[in-house]
Design an enzyme around this catalytic site. Sequence first.
Site, PDB file in Angstrom:
ATOM      1  N   ASN A   1      49.999  42.762  38.959  1.00 46.30           N
ATOM      2  CA  ASN A   1      49.780  41.326  38.873  1.00 46.30           C
ATOM      3  C   ASN A   1      51.083  40.575  39.138  1.00 46.30           C
ATOM      4  OD1 ASN A   1      49.129  38.710  38.208  1.00 46.30           O
ATOM      5  ND2 ASN A   1      48.855  39.089  36.037  1.00 46.30           N
TER       6      ASN A   1
ATOM      7  N   GLU B   1      53.677  33.491  47.071  1.00 49.06           N
ATOM      8  CA  GLU B   1      53.731  33.686  45.624  1.00 49.06           C
ATOM      9  C   GLU B   1      54.939  34.548  45.297  1.00 49.06           C
ATOM     10  OE1 GLU B   1      51.284  35.435  41.775  1.00 49.06           O
ATOM     11  OE2 GLU B   1      50.184  34.534  43.441  1.00 49.06           O
TER      12      GLU B   1
ATOM     13  N   GLU C   1      52.100  30.174  41.913  1.00 46.87           N
ATOM     14  CA  GLU C   1      53.011  30.793  40.953  1.00 46.87           C
ATOM     15  C   GLU C   1      54.347  31.178  41.576  1.00 46.87           C
ATOM     16  OE1 GLU C   1      50.006  32.594  37.644  1.00 46.87           O
ATOM     17  OE2 GLU C   1      50.150  33.717  39.518  1.00 46.87           O
TER      18      GLU C   1
ATOM     19  N   GLU D   1      42.960  27.106  38.096  1.00 44.70           N
ATOM     20  CA  GLU D   1      42.382  28.319  37.523  1.00 44.70           C
ATOM     21  C   GLU D   1      41.996  28.017  36.082  1.00 44.70           C
ATOM     22  OE1 GLU D   1      44.993  31.715  37.910  1.00 44.70           O
ATOM     23  OE2 GLU D   1      45.493  31.201  39.981  1.00 44.70           O
TER      24      GLU D   1
ATOM     25  N   HIS E   1      38.955  32.541  32.467  1.00 44.05           N
ATOM     26  CA  HIS E   1      39.321  33.866  32.982  1.00 44.05           C
ATOM     27  C   HIS E   1      38.178  34.843  32.728  1.00 44.05           C
ATOM     28  CE1 HIS E   1      42.011  37.426  33.489  1.00 44.05           C
ATOM     29  NE2 HIS E   1      42.629  36.608  34.321  1.00 44.05           N
TER      30      HIS E   1
ATOM     31  N   TRP F   1      44.894  36.780  27.882  1.00 42.70           N
ATOM     32  CA  TRP F   1      46.156  37.349  27.397  1.00 42.70           C
ATOM     33  C   TRP F   1      46.605  36.719  26.079  1.00 42.70           C
ATOM     34  CZ3 TRP F   1      45.144  35.335  32.124  1.00 42.70           C
ATOM     35  CH2 TRP F   1      45.488  34.000  32.341  1.00 42.70           C
TER      36      TRP F   1
END
Length: 1024
Positions: A103, A417, A462, A538, A541, A1000
């Site tokens: 990731n 990214e 990101e 986003e 999730h 998370w």
Amino acid sequence: MTMITDSLAVVLQRRDWENPGVTQLNRLAAHPPFASWRNSEEARTNRPSQQLRSLNGEWQFVWFPAPEAVPESWLECDLPVADTVVVPSNWQMHGYDAPIYTNVTYPITVNPPFVPTENPTGYYSLTFNVDESWLQEGQTRIIFDGVNSAFHLWCNGRWVGYGQDSRLPSEFDLSAFLRAGENRLAVMVLRWSDGSYLEDQDMWRMSGIFRDVSLLHKPTTQIRDFHVATRFNDDFSRAVLEAEVQMYGELRDELRVTVSLWQGETQVASGTAPFGGEIIHERGGYADRVTLGLNVENPKLWSAEIPNIYRAVVELHTADGTLIEAEACDVGFREVRIENGLLLLNGKPLLIRGVNRHEHHPLHGQVMDEQTMVQDILLMKQNNFNAVRCSHYPNHPLWYTLCDRYGLYVVDEANIETHGMVPMNRLTDDPRWLPAMSERVTRMVQRDRNHPSVIIWSLGNESGHGANHDALYRWIKSVDPSRPVQYEGGGADTSATDIICPMYARVDEDQLFPAVPKWSIKKWLSLPGETRPLILCEYAHAMGNSLGGFAKYWQAFRQYPRLQGGFVWDWVDQSLIKYDENGNPWSAYGGDFGDTPNDRQFCMNGLVFADRTPHPALTEAKHQQQFFQFRLSGRTIEVTSEYLFRQSDNELLHWTVALDGKPLASSEVPMNVAPQGKQVIELPELPRLESTGQLWLTVHVVQPNATAWSEAGHISAWQQWRLAANLSVTLPSAPHAIPQLTTSETDFCIELDNKRWQFNRQSGFLSQMWIGDEKQLLTPLRDQFTRAPLDNDIGVSEATRIDPNAWVERWKAAGHYQAEAALLQCTADTLADAVLITTAHTWQHQGKTLFISRKTYRIDGSGQMAITVDVEVASDTPHPARIGLTCQLAQVAERVNWLGLGPQENYPDRLTAACFDRWDLPLSDMYTPYVFPSENGLRCGTRELNYGPHQWRGDFQFNISRYSQQQLMETSHRHLLHAEEGTWLNIDGFHMGIGGDDSWSPSVSAEFQLSAGRYHYQLVWCQK
């Protein structure tokens, strides 16, 4: 053209793939997809062009662990060890090298721009023939639509050029390299390049020529680029199609450009002009360009709801009308702008029902075919999605055409990214990396700007917020002021974004991260000086059994106009198919290929499985995003349309009133709702019923006719209300025989007719039941306070790194999974009409009491066992996952029948899409096959459950399958599960939510946590 020696050794010595200043050599400028038709009618109807030839198919391939390992002779002839592979493909899917799933962490040592010396390299070659006419005149190009991550190209032993950026085309002029007869291409593809540092997306890291390869023949004098845009008057009754065309070649006075606009077979407008642009300054204008404006009266506007498509044909010809070549594209008349804090399409504020989509196929890796793309679009449309974010790179060119035609709003995202950098903006703030970033943004815009579906540009994902982002934001706004730009990095509300576009911001909870606080979405709107719309790039999730709390977002979206929706993360599980020693396929995730580093199952966050089978959560998304909203008042149903442009011309409202799932009355009403309008429907008066059952009114919106994306009978929206019913008195039943109690040193045994119940006096549990001579239980009926952890329960915990804040770690540390029962009481009493068993247990770990459970079992003369449970939870232990009962039934029945919420799996914080009814499904359908096994299959709001000879009644939640919670917890992949003896039944009085704001951090809202301290529930267990 850049000229360097053809020698492979010199190319290897140059190491262009470790120089961020070299992103290409000899690559042609970006442009929209070309076909170079030589007949304008073929261009209008989009027939296959004779000038465009596919090179997809079987190529020769050799894999080496490093680029230096290949012999120079490869440029001239195939190596003896060459294999045959299909192009397009990822070479990892052919068994070469290993796919790596990570990731954030880079899969290579971070030392930009340098990459490992051991740099897996694929050597492709193809022998092909070229039509002799192509050699006599014009230009022959080769187009690689996608190569990961960088490559050098040779033709007939001569070096042609170099390209990187895995997700945009690299196009080269082959004219000087081709010869009559056979020609040979040689392509050296490197797994890692300096470009890999800009491609640190959350996905499998794969390599190879994974998109189409084609040859294109264009005339010597040719269309070099063209760009179309639409402009409107205030009420959209008149429009202008502006077309800017650029040519290449000898600029002659006789050259003309004609742009014609077509709607089907009808020409709507046309214009012709010579080259020569408007004067820009004292030095003049562009001599090789021309801009035409075509006036269109009452254009049919494009939207995702009604994707009206026109066709623009651009002809390059001489003054006498001789056609040189034609290009064409679909056109949608639409306007995107931000005004008064709202994102508007054609003057109406959008509500983005979006999803993030990776290009992924379980068998083919990152290779996309038309069938899979269409399948994705149909599923999205059928489940009320209207937007897709190309996460996190430009997609296959065909994707945009399909979105234009079927109707989806697209966020087109640059292939940038740098998530694994510390800090993230290490490269994006470095001017040495501006050229590489610039090519990834500018070429995306130049390729895709003619597509009406593209309504927003994204600078990437990101990568922090750097000066390079600001420069590229300004470039896009200068070149294409018709679209907003979004970018989340650096806090989601920087100067490089027109839209506040956070990821995983919560509805009401601030997350105070250092330097970049993530405010609640409601608060963000009211920050001082903030006037932009907010669209979550986003959210929700969808990892494994997730999407809890989704309804809270949609309540907020509908309440606050500037909260204009978001994009769920994400569309499809990124599992890959592997085969066991017997050739059986199974679904693999990070680490299953020996890949290091890896992020395990974090690649599986989809609303659909990798094969596009829906997750249960997809139904929740469909329901919350539905375009019709309902309000019931008395016998009046008010239907509100959230369509902005579409009249409800293909909908029927079907309503049913049912008592405990048995229909009492139903009818259907044609719907005729204007865009953003209302329709009031009066129901007939229903008789007042005296019943102990539940009376429910259910409405469905049904499409009687098939559409481009749905079959006839498609249900697009639904709602359900519980109605009031008169109270009724249940008359006492006739007297029954009294059960007989027998007491021994070890057991209490109750017998009635052919039934027996046995309670073990040492354990205090119901240890066995008999119907006749058949045992009904394989394990005792016990309390249950745990669940096989969800991905959301696990968070970022793993074997080598424990997150003490994760729910599963808190449960483990407190001893919930290891708790053992200690008997406090087990007594039996014979009542006037029943036998009463009373038990009490403490559930302890290392001498500490976690739970106290008190139960009564009342077995009466009808054979019913009424179970009453009271549970106390220790104040200093984490809130439990569930409060319920579990046992292993001896029978395996084919079907499960229940009266409650269904038919799909549902949980306390994900049940708005479930309907109360009587459901009947195969036992296998009660299990949800998440690739990473976890708690699954719960059905809430249950009043009655029937399985085999047994019936349970009450108000409870249950799941039932061949797999124990213990096995689910201990098993890493679904294919390793084995059906156990009998059937495992879990009946819960209470079950914690599943969460899903992210995966998370603990994300179960407080109202869905089991925090009360004391719990009481009842149920009746009998045999039918």
